[in-house]
Design a protein around this motif. Structure first.
Motif, short mmCIF file in Angstrom:
data_model
loop_
_atom_site.label_atom_id
_atom_site.label_comp_id
_atom_site.label_asym_id
_atom_site.label_seq_id
_atom_site.Cartn_x
_atom_site.Cartn_y
_atom_site.Cartn_z
N ILE A 231 0.83 -1.20 0.00
CA ILE A 231 0.00 0.00 0.00
C ILE A 231 0.87 1.26 0.00
O ILE A 231 0.58 2.25 -0.68
CB ILE A 231 -0.96 0.00 1.21
CG1 ILE A 231 -2.09 -0.99 0.99
CG2 ILE A 231 -1.52 1.39 1.46
CD1 ILE A 231 -3.13 -0.54 -0.02
N LYS A 232 1.96 1.23 0.77
CA LYS A 232 2.86 2.38 0.80
C LYS A 232 3.44 2.65 -0.58
O LYS A 232 3.48 3.81 -1.04
CB LYS A 232 3.99 2.14 1.80
CG LYS A 232 4.97 3.31 1.91
CD LYS A 232 6.07 3.03 2.92
CE LYS A 232 7.06 4.19 2.98
NZ LYS A 232 8.15 3.94 3.97
N ALA A 233 3.89 1.61 -1.27
CA ALA A 233 4.45 1.78 -2.61
C ALA A 233 3.38 2.26 -3.58
O ALA A 233 3.66 3.06 -4.48
CB ALA A 233 5.05 0.47 -3.09
N LEU A 234 2.15 1.80 -3.41
CA LEU A 234 1.05 2.26 -4.25
C LEU A 234 0.86 3.76 -4.11
O LEU A 234 0.73 4.48 -5.11
CB LEU A 234 -0.23 1.51 -3.86
CG LEU A 234 -1.54 1.96 -4.54
CD1 LEU A 234 -1.45 1.83 -6.05
CD2 LEU A 234 -2.72 1.16 -4.00
N GLY A 235 0.88 4.27 -2.88
CA GLY A 235 0.74 5.71 -2.66
C GLY A 235 1.88 6.50 -3.30
O GLY A 235 1.64 7.55 -3.91
N ALA A 236 3.09 5.98 -3.18
CA ALA A 236 4.24 6.66 -3.79
C ALA A 236 4.12 6.69 -5.31
O ALA A 236 4.37 7.72 -5.95
CB ALA A 236 5.53 5.96 -3.37
N ALA A 237 3.72 5.56 -5.88
CA ALA A 237 3.61 5.47 -7.33
C ALA A 237 2.51 6.38 -7.87
O ALA A 237 2.65 6.96 -8.95
CB ALA A 237 3.36 4.02 -7.76
#
Length: 493
Positions: A231-237
């Protein structure tokens, strides 16, 4: 001051493109009808229905699409994130890799001739960043740049308007990935390079393809490169791709004439569920937020991230970022539409949802169901909720298990049937005042379809995987007839 001005002032690389400008003059581009009209959507007086065929506005653009990562070989370029994913993930359906694809970078002329002879007017294709900058940031590869000089010039020679996608899902390994903010700045530098080189011949540009697919599938659930589940990587992307698009648009405008158009492409889809329960409604809202609103709201709606997305993106938003997104003002939206997205709750998924099967009432192809009402819904939503932008349908298409060629042609009547249905839906939207300026069919040829390998055949042109020989399908002739007549013909016409 534009968002990219500080970058542009520091750019010292100069390109000698006078020979290419001479080529444009020699080809009498305006005389070929390849220039984008100042407003291709204002001529509606000839929009008539004769009972069978559906007339489109003057200037409606009929084309095809492809992507470098799916049609070019690995020869002559650096390694990409999709090379790594294909080689090591074990998630490619048929076990294939993208080492040859359809070898478009050397076989493009045969393909372009087939398209031109059929009557196709435009070709949306992407450039491989890894071919243009194989060795890292800094001076690009002249050999790589010349590859796309030849492709563009061949299209113009055959009266086909080139529409360039700068980044279509794949990136060279050296740039990193969208978990990191500097990726956005590197993409702006890349946009600066390609628009300086080709801006004299390419009049319509798409900075990125389907950032929503990359974010969710690549960083949320790990089914696409780079294969991250977070989820964290999704937000960054989400945020770093939005920032990249805004900076790329700004960098491009600094180099292009005012008559050129710059936009981006988003795979906007209606999100639906097979049940009306609180957990299904929550899953639908989450998917609509990360798939549609996360990218449409800031770039086209000039609105902050919605309540679902904001907590994910907030750790990566810096002062001034949202103002940069709001100010990007793309000239058009590239809409990729295939089908509606049905979802269900799934606690085992990294993002808490999973894709679901659509109702049986929708006909199925070899991949997506055919959801014509979803196309109408999507066009109306974009028009009503996001300021009525010009919409270029940058992809739509249908995969079938086509028969083998017979007497130099592949007969694919089902594909023709559904192309006709979607064209009529677009026609109905135009009649309502929705500004649709063209349609690019996906794809020009059968190709390497990401994690599905070579199992999904969308093309208007069949490609023999052993010989790379191109054979037209009957659907190519059909779309070409539509283009010549500027109408959606009945399938049997």
């Amino acid at each position: 001051m534009t968002a990219y001005k500080s970058y542009r002032n520091n750019t010292k690389t100069k390109y000698n493109i006078m020979k290419r400008r001479d080529f444009v003059k020699a080809s009498s581009l305006a005389g070929l009808g390849l220039m984008i009209p100042s407003n291709p959507l204002d001529v509606l007086h000839n929009l008539n229905i004769d009972g069978k065929n559906y007339q489109f506005p003057k200037g409606f653009l009929w084309g095809v699409a492809s992507a470098a990562a799916q049609v070019e070989s690995r020869q002559g370029r650096a390694r990409t994130d999709w090379d790594v994913f294909a080689d090591w993930s074990g998630q490619i359906e048929d076990g294939s890799i993208n080492d040859k694809c359809t070898e478009f970078e050397t076989r493009y002329e045969d393909e372009i001739k087939l398209l031109s002879n059929a009557g196709i007017q435009a070709f949306r294709f992407s450039m491989s960043w890894a071919r243009i900058q194989p060795d890292g940031s800094g001076k690009p590869s002249e050999k790589g740049l010349e590859t796309y000089d030849r492709i563009i010039d061949t299209m113009l020679k055959h009266n086909i308007q080139p529409i360039v996608t700068m980044e279509h899902t794949d990136c060279p390994i050296w740039v990193g990935d969208f978990r990191y903010r500097d990726m956005s700045q590197r993409m702006a530098d890349y946009a600066d390079i390609v628009t300086k080189r080709y801006g004299d011949r390419v009049k319509q540009w798409i900075v990125m393809n389907e950032p929503n697919t990359t974010a969710l599938e690549g960083y949320g659930v790990g089914k696409y490169a780079p294969g991250v589940k977070s989820i964290k990587a999704l937000g960054a992307a989400i945020h770093h791709q939005n920032l990249a698009m805004a900076l790329m648009i700004s960098a491009s405008r600094a180099n292009l004439p005012a008559t050129s158009k710059v936009g981006t492409t988003i795979n906007v889809q209606p999100v639906r569920g097979n049940k009306d329960t609180p957990d299904y409604r929550k899953a639908i809202d989450f998917m609509d937020a990360v798939w549609n609103r996360a990218f449409m709201n800031p770039i086209y709606g000039k609105k902050d991230y919605c309540d679902v997305v904001k907590p994910m993106a907030a750790p990566f938003v810096q002062a001034g970022d949202m103002e940069t997104l709001y100010a990007s003002n793309p000239d058009f939206l590239g809409l990729n539409y295939y089908t509606a997205y049905y979802v269900k709750p799934d606690p085992a998924s990294p993002v808490g949802i999973a894709q679901d099967m659509p109702p049986a009432k929708y006909p199925r192809t070899a991949y997506f169901p055919v959801v014509t009402d979803g196309l109408v819904e999507t066009l109306e939503r974009i028009h009503n909720d996001y300021g009525a932008p010009e919409i270029l349908i940058s992809e739509t298409g249908f995969a079938f298990n086509d028969p083998a060629p017979v007497n130099g042609v592949v007969n694919d009547p089902e594909r023709i049937k559904y192309i006709s249905e979607y064209l009529k839906a677009v026609h109905a939207a135009i009649k309502k005042g929705i500004k649709v300026s063209g349609l690019m069919y996906w794809s020009s040829t059968d190709n390497w379809e990401w994690s599905h390998g070579f199992t999904k055949r969308f093309g208007l042109i069949h490609v023999d995987p052993k010989t790379q020989i191109r054979t037209p399908k009957s659907s190519l002739a059909y779309l070409g007839k539509c283009a010549k007549a500027n109408t959606a013909l009945e399938p049997n016409k």
